[in-house]
Design a protein around this motif. Structure first.
Motif, PDB file in Angstrom:
ATOM      1  N   CYS A   1       5.607   3.590   1.849  1.00 57.49           N
ATOM      2  CA  CYS A   1       4.995   2.280   1.571  1.00 57.49           C
ATOM      3  C   CYS A   1       4.793   1.444   2.828  1.00 57.49           C
ATOM      4  O   CYS A   1       5.637   1.425   3.733  1.00 57.49           O
ATOM      5  CB  CYS A   1       5.871   1.475   0.611  1.00 57.49           C
ATOM      6  SG  CYS A   1       6.000   2.235  -1.005  1.00 57.49           S
ATOM      7  N   LEU A   2       3.660   0.746   2.837  1.00 60.12           N
ATOM      8  CA  LEU A   2       3.416  -0.343   3.793  1.00 60.12           C
ATOM      9  C   LEU A   2       3.443  -1.629   2.984  1.00 60.12           C
ATOM     10  O   LEU A   2       2.870  -1.696   1.889  1.00 60.12           O
ATOM     11  CB  LEU A   2       2.028  -0.170   4.411  1.00 60.12           C
ATOM     12  CG  LEU A   2       1.398  -1.438   5.018  1.00 60.12           C
ATOM     13  CD1 LEU A   2       2.007  -1.740   6.380  1.00 60.12           C
ATOM     14  CD2 LEU A   2      -0.108  -1.302   5.136  1.00 60.12           C
TER      15      LEU A   2
ATOM     16  N   CYS B   1      -7.870   2.474   1.539  1.00 60.64           N
ATOM     17  CA  CYS B   1      -7.892   3.395   2.671  1.00 60.64           C
ATOM     18  C   CYS B   1      -9.342   3.577   3.116  1.00 60.64           C
ATOM     19  O   CYS B   1     -10.181   4.043   2.357  1.00 60.64           O
ATOM     20  CB  CYS B   1      -7.281   4.740   2.278  1.00 60.64           C
ATOM     21  SG  CYS B   1      -7.395   5.934   3.619  1.00 60.64           S
ATOM     22  N   LYS B   2      -9.631   3.161   4.359  1.00 57.11           N
ATOM     23  CA  LYS B   2     -11.005   3.225   4.867  1.00 57.11           C
ATOM     24  C   LYS B   2     -11.306   4.597   5.463  1.00 57.11           C
ATOM     25  O   LYS B   2     -12.455   4.999   5.537  1.00 57.11           O
ATOM     26  CB  LYS B   2     -11.203   2.179   5.963  1.00 57.11           C
ATOM     27  CG  LYS B   2     -10.757   0.776   5.583  1.00 57.11           C
ATOM     28  CD  LYS B   2     -11.856   0.030   4.896  1.00 57.11           C
ATOM     29  CE  LYS B   2     -11.513  -1.449   4.796  1.00 57.11           C
ATOM     30  NZ  LYS B   2     -12.521  -2.192   4.066  1.00 57.11           N
ATOM     31  N   ASN B   3     -10.252   5.258   5.951  1.00 56.69           N
ATOM     32  CA  ASN B   3     -10.483   6.437   6.758  1.00 56.69           C
ATOM     33  C   ASN B   3      -9.173   7.187   6.929  1.00 56.69           C
ATOM     34  O   ASN B   3      -8.142   6.563   7.146  1.00 56.69           O
ATOM     35  CB  ASN B   3     -10.993   5.970   8.124  1.00 56.69           C
ATOM     36  CG  ASN B   3     -11.745   7.042   8.865  1.00 56.69           C
ATOM     37  OD1 ASN B   3     -11.231   8.132   9.028  1.00 56.69           O
ATOM     38  ND2 ASN B   3     -12.943   6.736   9.312  1.00 56.69           N
ATOM     39  N   THR B   4      -9.208   8.506   6.828  1.00 57.11           N
ATOM     40  CA  THR B   4      -8.042   9.339   7.142  1.00 57.11           C
ATOM     41  C   THR B   4      -8.490  10.397   8.131  1.00 57.11           C
ATOM     42  O   THR B   4      -9.555  10.990   7.952  1.00 57.11           O
ATOM     43  CB  THR B   4      -7.489  10.046   5.881  1.00 57.11           C
ATOM     44  OG1 THR B   4      -7.165   9.065   4.910  1.00 57.11           O
ATOM     45  CG2 THR B   4      -6.230  10.834   6.200  1.00 57.11           C
ATOM     46  N   PHE B   5      -7.702  10.614   9.182  1.00 59.92           N
ATOM     47  CA  PHE B   5      -8.047  11.704  10.091  1.00 59.92           C
ATOM     48  C   PHE B   5      -6.800  12.483  10.475  1.00 59.92           C
ATOM     49  O   PHE B   5      -5.678  11.996  10.357  1.00 59.92           O
ATOM     50  CB  PHE B   5      -8.829  11.210  11.320  1.00 59.92           C
ATOM     51  CG  PHE B   5      -8.126  10.199  12.178  1.00 59.92           C
ATOM     52  CD1 PHE B   5      -7.364  10.586  13.275  1.00 59.92           C
ATOM     53  CD2 PHE B   5      -8.247   8.836  11.917  1.00 59.92           C
ATOM     54  CE1 PHE B   5      -6.732   9.644  14.081  1.00 59.92           C
ATOM     55  CE2 PHE B   5      -7.623   7.887  12.720  1.00 59.92           C
ATOM     56  CZ  PHE B   5      -6.862   8.301  13.801  1.00 59.92           C
ATOM     57  N   ASP B   6      -7.021  13.726  10.906  1.00 63.33           N
ATOM     58  CA  ASP B   6      -5.915  14.623  11.247  1.00 63.33           C
ATOM     59  C   ASP B   6      -5.334  14.260  12.600  1.00 63.33           C
ATOM     60  O   ASP B   6      -6.051  13.837  13.510  1.00 63.33           O
ATOM     61  CB  ASP B   6      -6.410  16.076  11.294  1.00 63.33           C
ATOM     62  CG  ASP B   6      -6.843  16.561   9.917  1.00 63.33           C
ATOM     63  OD1 ASP B   6      -6.189  16.181   8.933  1.00 63.33           O
ATOM     64  OD2 ASP B   6      -7.842  17.310   9.829  1.00 63.33           O
ATOM     65  N   HIS B   7      -4.009  14.471  12.717  1.00 67.20           N
ATOM     66  CA  HIS B   7      -3.323  14.223  13.981  1.00 67.20           C
ATOM     67  C   HIS B   7      -2.286  15.316  14.179  1.00 67.20           C
ATOM     68  O   HIS B   7      -1.509  15.592  13.269  1.00 67.20           O
ATOM     69  CB  HIS B   7      -2.648  12.841  13.960  1.00 67.20           C
ATOM     70  CG  HIS B   7      -2.212  12.374  15.311  1.00 67.20           C
ATOM     71  ND1 HIS B   7      -1.053  12.822  15.919  1.00 67.20           N
ATOM     72  CD2 HIS B   7      -2.789  11.513  16.185  1.00 67.20           C
ATOM     73  CE1 HIS B   7      -0.945  12.241  17.107  1.00 67.20           C
ATOM     74  NE2 HIS B   7      -1.978  11.454  17.295  1.00 67.20           N
ATOM     75  N   PRO B   8      -2.244  15.950  15.356  1.00 64.47           N
ATOM     76  CA  PRO B   8      -1.223  16.967  15.575  1.00 64.47           C
ATOM     77  C   PRO B   8       0.145  16.299  15.750  1.00 64.47           C
ATOM     78  O   PRO B   8       0.264  15.350  16.537  1.00 64.47           O
ATOM     79  CB  PRO B   8      -1.647  17.645  16.874  1.00 64.47           C
ATOM     80  CG  PRO B   8      -2.852  16.935  17.350  1.00 64.47           C
ATOM     81  CD  PRO B   8      -3.124  15.762  16.492  1.00 64.47           C
TER      82      PRO B   8
ATOM     83  N   TYR C   1       0.864  -1.182   0.000  1.00 62.35           N
ATOM     84  CA  TYR C   1       0.000   0.000   0.000  1.00 62.35           C
ATOM     85  C   TYR C   1       0.898   1.228   0.000  1.00 62.35           C
ATOM     86  O   TYR C   1       1.879   1.285   0.743  1.00 62.35           O
ATOM     87  CB  TYR C   1      -0.892   0.017   1.245  1.00 62.35           C
ATOM     88  CG  TYR C   1      -1.689   1.295   1.375  1.00 62.35           C
ATOM     89  CD1 TYR C   1      -2.798   1.530   0.568  1.00 62.35           C
ATOM     90  CD2 TYR C   1      -1.315   2.271   2.303  1.00 62.35           C
ATOM     91  CE1 TYR C   1      -3.521   2.712   0.675  1.00 62.35           C
ATOM     92  CE2 TYR C   1      -2.040   3.455   2.416  1.00 62.35           C
ATOM     93  CZ  TYR C   1      -3.142   3.669   1.600  1.00 62.35           C
ATOM     94  OH  TYR C   1      -3.850   4.842   1.699  1.00 62.35           O
ATOM     95  N   GLU C   2       0.559   2.188  -0.844  1.00 63.88           N
ATOM     96  CA  GLU C   2       1.348   3.415  -0.895  1.00 63.88           C
ATOM     97  C   GLU C   2       0.537   4.564  -0.317  1.00 63.88           C
ATOM     98  O   GLU C   2      -0.545   4.883  -0.808  1.00 63.88           O
ATOM     99  CB  GLU C   2       1.767   3.713  -2.336  1.00 63.88           C
ATOM    100  CG  GLU C   2       2.897   4.713  -2.392  1.00 63.88           C
ATOM    101  CD  GLU C   2       3.956   4.393  -3.447  1.00 63.88           C
ATOM    102  OE1 GLU C   2       4.808   5.242  -3.647  1.00 63.88           O
ATOM    103  OE2 GLU C   2       3.898   3.302  -4.062  1.00 63.88           O
ATOM    104  N   ALA C   3       1.080   5.165   0.743  1.00 60.54           N
ATOM    105  CA  ALA C   3       0.417   6.293   1.395  1.00 60.54           C
ATOM    106  C   ALA C   3       0.849   7.597   0.725  1.00 60.54           C
ATOM    107  O   ALA C   3       1.838   7.628   0.000  1.00 60.54           O
ATOM    108  CB  ALA C   3       0.774   6.316   2.883  1.00 60.54           C
ATOM    109  N   PRO C   4       0.106   8.684   0.969  1.00 65.71           N
ATOM    110  CA  PRO C   4       0.486   9.964   0.359  1.00 65.71           C
ATOM    111  C   PRO C   4       1.642  10.672   1.056  1.00 65.71           C
ATOM    112  O   PRO C   4       1.986  11.782   0.690  1.00 65.71           O
ATOM    113  CB  PRO C   4      -0.807  10.793   0.448  1.00 65.71           C
ATOM    114  CG  PRO C   4      -1.684  10.107   1.407  1.00 65.71           C
ATOM    115  CD  PRO C   4      -1.211   8.705   1.601  1.00 65.71           C
TER     116      PRO C   4
END
Length: 342
Positions: free
Chosen positions: A336-337, A61-68, A13-16
């Motif tokens: 990558c994962l 990708c099921k879900n993306t959320f913000d993280h500080p 899996y390739e993340a942004p």
């Protein structure tokens, strides 16, 4: 032995963004679900929840959320039966507990033990107790470890079901603490160990916090970055030093003398994962692009070579061995994962 050439033994899996923190879900109904944390050197970071679609053999990708800030670690609640809410914890500036649903992920609680100050000392790591999922421990650069009690009461009519409180906070080391891990010894609830910038591995018992035991000290006093307990035999743990190319295996019954050194890596080691189902297998991953699996059963005789090697396309930041699916290891490098069948 090589992992190449077999039919679909590797999924990618390739993340942004660059992936640093990563971990497997343990719920039986979410077999190939992982959480990934971005490593972006600014305030705004992300966490993604990804799942392998068994029909298409692709990660979605099921879900993306913000993280500080980047997550230093993330971990799903160690709930193999699916009786607790579906929770994910992340560490960074604070410890956060998130509730995951099919449509969204929302913050359930933010655990901060500096109530009287705007300053927060970043959390380097944490661990979630497998025997009692209402216990978590965090390690911080302010030399302390904090044990948190979590309430996951299922009270109807109340929206926010999860809350937490400080059970105990202790000065664990003389310098920054970089990792903490609960041991399965003695019932698996009260014993934990930590490592830090003073180069020591220290063991604690929640029932007797007035003293700790130093299990190991790095001969050159190099900072120790990670520690990892053997999942099947609580006498053994593994640790590694900052910029070190070897992983040291310790036996708590023989303090201060490593029982084995795993030193085939050609660049600094970044990750350690014990097999969930076997007391004699451990995976190490490093900047030399290699993930190596070792069989340590002939300890204390020297362990010369790994039994399996995998070469990734970049420096491996993290390795995790799926606790409920012992045939699968995950690694991440660059953006990558990859999950590998072993």
């Amino acid at each position: 032995m090589s992992l190449h050439g077999k039919r679909k033994e590797i999924y990618k899996y390739e993340a942004p963004w660059t992936v640093y923190a990563m971990n497997w879900s343990v719920r039986p109904d979410k077999r190939f679900r992982l959480a990934l944390g971005s490593f972006v050197e600014e305030y705004n970071n992300k966490v993604q929840l990804v799942g392998l679609e068994e029909e298409s053999s692709e990660f979605i990708c099921k879900n993306t959320f913000d993280h500080p800030y980047p997550t230093t670690k993330l971990m799903w609640i160690p709930d193999t039966k699916g009786v607790y809410p579906d929770l994910l914890a992340t560490s960074g500036d604070y410890l956060r507990i998130w509730r995951v649903s099919d449509t969204e992920t929302r913050l359930e609680c933010l655990l901060n033990n500096n109530k009287n100050s705007d300053f927060c000392a970043p959390l380097t790591s944490f661990d979630w107790n497998e025997v009692d999922p209402n216990l978590l421990g965090t390690s911080s650069i302010d030399t302390t470890c904090t044990i948190w009690g979590l309430e996951t009461g299922q009270v109807l009519g109340r929206v926010n079901l999860v809350s937490g409180h400080v059970k105990t906070q202790l000065i664990a080391h003389d310098k920054e603490v970089y990792d903490i891990a609960f041991s399965r010894a003695g019932g698996g609830r009260d014993m934990f160990a930590s490592v830090g910038a003073d180069g020591s591995v220290r063991m604690f018992d929640l029932r007797h916090l007035e003293h700790s035991t130093i299990i190991y000290e790095d001969p050159q006093h190099h900072p120790l970055l990670r520690l990892c307990w053997n999942k099947q035999d609580p006498n053994y743990l593994a640790t590694m030093a900052m910029d070190g190319m070897e992983v040291v295996i310790l036996d708590v019954r023989v303090p201060c003398t490593p029982v084995a050194r795993l030193n085939n890596h050609r660049a600094c080691v970044n990750g350690i994962a014990w097999a969930p189902h076997s007391s004699c297998h451990i995976c190490t991953a490093a900047d030399d692009h290699q993930a190596l699996i070792w069989d340590i059963q002939q300890m204390p005789r020297a362990i010369e070579d790994p039994i399996l090697a995998y070469t990734a396309e970049g420096e491996i930041n993290n390795v995790q061995w799926a606790s409920t699916q012992p045939d699968w290891i995950s690694i991440c490098y660059n953006s990558c994962l990859e999950i590998l069948r072993v």
